[in-house]
Design an enzyme around this catalytic site. Structure first.
Site, mmCIF file in Angstrom:
data_model
loop_
_atom_site.group_PDB
_atom_site.id
_atom_site.type_symbol
_atom_site.label_atom_id
_atom_site.label_comp_id
_atom_site.label_asym_id
_atom_site.label_seq_id
_atom_site.Cartn_x
_atom_site.Cartn_y
_atom_site.Cartn_z
ATOM 1 N N LYS A 261 6.270 -4.925 -3.527
ATOM 2 C CA LYS A 261 7.536 -4.966 -3.451
ATOM 3 C C LYS A 261 7.994 -4.740 -1.986
ATOM 4 C CE LYS A 261 11.293 -2.910 -5.869
ATOM 5 N NZ LYS A 261 11.950 -4.969 -6.206
ATOM 6 N N CYS B 80 0.816 -1.717 0.202
ATOM 7 C CA CYS B 80 -0.129 0.280 0.055
ATOM 8 C C CYS B 80 0.746 1.559 0.399
ATOM 9 C CB CYS B 80 -1.057 0.211 1.074
ATOM 10 S SG CYS B 80 -1.947 -0.995 0.919
HETATM 11 C C1 F6R Z 1 11.806 -10.803 -5.014
HETATM 12 C C2 F6R Z 1 11.557 -10.164 -4.637
HETATM 13 C C3 F6R Z 1 10.850 -9.961 -3.295
HETATM 14 C C4 F6R Z 1 11.740 -9.070 -2.052
HETATM 15 C C5 F6R Z 1 11.707 -9.615 -0.506
HETATM 16 C C6 F6R Z 1 12.729 -8.838 0.209
HETATM 17 O O1 F6R Z 1 12.562 -10.383 -6.794
HETATM 18 O O2 F6R Z 1 11.796 -8.773 -5.217
HETATM 19 O O3 F6R Z 1 10.991 -11.693 -3.014
HETATM 20 O O4 F6R Z 1 13.474 -9.511 -2.486
HETATM 21 O O5 F6R Z 1 10.081 -9.198 -0.465
HETATM 22 O O6 F6R Z 1 12.437 -7.894 0.128
HETATM 23 P P1 F6R Z 1 12.994 -6.663 0.736
HETATM 24 O O7 F6R Z 1 14.718 -7.185 0.088
HETATM 25 O O8 F6R Z 1 13.044 -4.727 0.592
HETATM 26 O O9 F6R Z 1 13.608 -6.670 1.753
#
Ligand code: F6R
Length: 610
Positions: free
Chosen positions: A605, A2
């Protein structure tokens, strides 16, 4: 997950347009539904629906909405299905209150019941609506919007942030209680948002907020207060150097392809940081601890696996890779004041990681070293020290360049640590570091050129394949898992990444004629990979090799197209560049299947929920 954006302007009368422009920069956080509430002549105009912002904008004319202030929300559904009613923003009981949140309320069911029992008219099944009703409730009691917002936080449990306004006040209030929130000050207008990209179209004059704080936005001021007692905190704005062009596609059809292509530059930039004065401190943190964990999720975890192999191989130090959400039940009791948790997170906001950070800090259980991309994130502010990935914005939901940067950071630190602790011959260590600096950016570019066309052609042969495996051995274990994650995430295939010697212990039974299995290898492990390939091909399976071209491996593929070759490189660089053909393959397969790789279904993301 969100994204909220709130703007208060002195001179605009068409706030919808800038709200759409700014909030669309948060699309990577959620794209189940979108909504905007603006205030026109003392009345709230609220429009929302299911879908991506460009579609809902076309349907409801969001960018044509009038008014001088408003709140936009892009949703990644958790509480309540992705429906129009559950879309945000919401009204309170009266249509004078409007607001939206990001995060989760843990006491949703109890609090919803309590509000309904006291006469509140709750329209949706979404927890964000309760934030607006909480403000409405306390306004009834105090007749003061500032106090109402401050007191509303008493009723709400969880990790969240929300923005809220009242039709008769030319102000917006926002609260940060565990989810990210930043504010910005432009000329005669101010903005608050879940993340910097949506602020940058207006201003680079930014006010960072901490948990337990609230802001009051007027066209000319951003005032920060402590929620607990309402005390004003005189927080200076900072000029951010983050470039807003990072959030543009720059001529590429998708952010993902753009970000894959930025990797040579990422290699150069992150090695520049690693060669800087702070490296010593980061290495000392590892040296001064008696037990080290590398804690991460998703792609960051896969990079952590690659890192653990480098630390063992180059420094003789066992750094245990751990999945964020699994850390406490698996290793929580082993922490003490001499432990080190290396917390790896692109966003620096992932709740599973922040939970570990909080546990270490609250119980005084050693040190934390963040490895992060987003400057101003919770991890950056709260870890004892942090290493920046310096990738610029990664907009596409699948991680590519940040995974790449993480693996370089671990390879570099492992080599430096190895030389210092005597595990690695200094000459060998220097050779490796100099190969990283001199060769890696060029090799990265060559790999993209070499494997781009091969990956595109190979992708076409995999369109109808529902299911596949991606195996690695030694240093390529994490690389294979990352390749599999990319294929799962943006192509919607079932693709399992695993250790190649484990495949025979059960999964091998899936292999029938033409069943595809990727083998990711370094030149030093290809002798072992050959054993594992044989186990598949002798049962009719199709081996696809990712690695440097080696004569001894050629007989194991049916045709040249099943060999995703990378350029010749020093063996310890193989694991770094081997991921690139897999990134490109998943990208082309996704596009061939008619999927938008930047916004795969069901995902966000930034995952600020448990
Ligand atoms: C896969 C992807 C997710 C992130 C995961 C961790 O391509 O982007 O698996 O790697 O949600 O996110 P961060 O690195 O922001 O903690």
């Amino acid at each position: 997950m969100c994204g909220i954006t709130g703007i208060v302007s002195q001179n605009r009368t068409d706030i919808g347009q800038i709200l759409v422009e700014c909030s669309s920069k948060l699309t990577y956080r959620g794209y189940d539904s979108v909504g905007i509430a603006t205030v026109v002549n003392g009345m709230v105009d609220l429009r929302k629906d299911v879908g991506k912002i460009e579609d809902v904008n076309e349907e409801l004319g969001l960018s044509k909405m009038k008014g001088d202030r408003g709140i936009a929300q892009l949703r990644w559904a958790t509480y309540g299905a992705p429906t129009k009613t559950n879309a945000q923003p919401h009204f309170g009981c009266s249509r004078d209150f409007y607001g939206a949140h990001n995060g989760n309320l843990h006491n949703y069911y109890e609090y919803r019941r309590e509000l309904m029992e006291t006469g509140h008219h709750i329209r949706s099944e979404n927890d964000g609506e309760l934030c607006v009703h909480a403000v409405d409730k306390y306004y009834e009691q105090t007749d003061d919007m500032f106090e109402a917002v401050r007191c509303s936080t008493r009723d709400l449990q969880g990790a969240f942030a929300y923005a809220v306004g009242r039709a008769d006040e030319k102000k917006i209030y926002a609260v940060k209680m565990g989810s990210s929130l930043v504010a910005g000050i432009a000329e005669h207008e101010t903005i608050v948002s879940s993340d910097l990209p949506s602020i940058l179209p207006l201003t680079n004059n930014v006010v960072y907020l901490q948990d337990g704080e609230m802001v009051e936005l007027t066209p000319d001021s951003v005032r920060v207060f402590r929620v607990e007692d309402g005390k004003e905190l005189h927080r200076e704005a900072e000029i951010t150097s983050v470039d807003s062009s990072a959030a543009e596609k720059g001529g590429y059809p998708h952010f993902m392809l753009k970000e894959i292509n930025e990797q040579p530059q990422v290699a150069e930039d992150v090695l520049g940081v690693l060669e800087g004065p702070k490296s010593d401190k980061w290495i000392q943190m590892i040296e001064n601890s008696n037990r080290q964990y590398l804690v991460a999720c998703g792609s960051s975890y896969n990079a952590g696996i690659v890192g653990s192999y480098y630390f063992n191989r180059l420094a003789g130090v066992p750094i245990i890779p751990a999945i964020g959400g699994q850390f406490e039940p698996l290793y929580g009791k082993t922490l003490d004041e001499d432990s080190l948790c290396i917390l790896v997170s692109q966003s620096g906001e992932t709740k599973d990681i922040i939970n570990v950070l909080n546990r270490v800090k609250n119980d005084d259980l050693g040190k934390t070293l963040g490895v992060l991309n987003v400057i101003g994130s919770t991890l950056m502010f709260n870890a004892d020290a942090y290493i920046p990935m310096v990738c610029g914005y990664e907009v596409s939901v699948p991680a590519t360049k940040t995974y790449f940067s993480q693996t370089i950071i671990f390879a570099y630190l492992a080599a430096k640590l190895g030389v210092r602790n005597g595990h690695l011959d200094p000459r060998e260590g220097e050779q490796f570091i100099s190969a990283l600096k001199k060769n890696l950016p060029r090799l990265t570019k060559d790999t993209m050129n070499k494997s781009g066309i091969l990956a595109k052609e190979l992708a076409r042969t995999l369109i109808d394949v529902p299911d596949l495996y991606c195996l690695g051995y030694g240093l390529t274990d994490g690389v294979a898992r990352e390749g599999a994650l990319k294929i799962k995430e943006i192509c919607y295939n079932h693709c399992e990444g695993m250790y190649s010697s484990e495949f025979k212990h059960g999964p091998l039974s899936i292999v029938t004629d033409e069943y595809p299995v990727f083998f990711v290898t370094t030149t030093e492990d290809s002798w072992m990979i050959i054993n594992h390939i044989n186990e598949v091909t002798c049962r009719g399976g199709r081996a696809i090799i990712v690695g440097e071209k080696e004569d001894k491996l050629l007989p194991y593929v049916d045709n040249d197209g099943d060999y995703l070759a990378v350029p010749k490189s020093p063996v310890l660089l193989n694991p770094l560049i081997d991921v690139i053909p897999l990134q490109l393959l998943s990208y082309y397969l996704s596009v061939d299947k008619g999927i938008n790789p930047d916004l795969p279904r069901n995902l966000s993301k930034t995952l600020t929920v448990d």
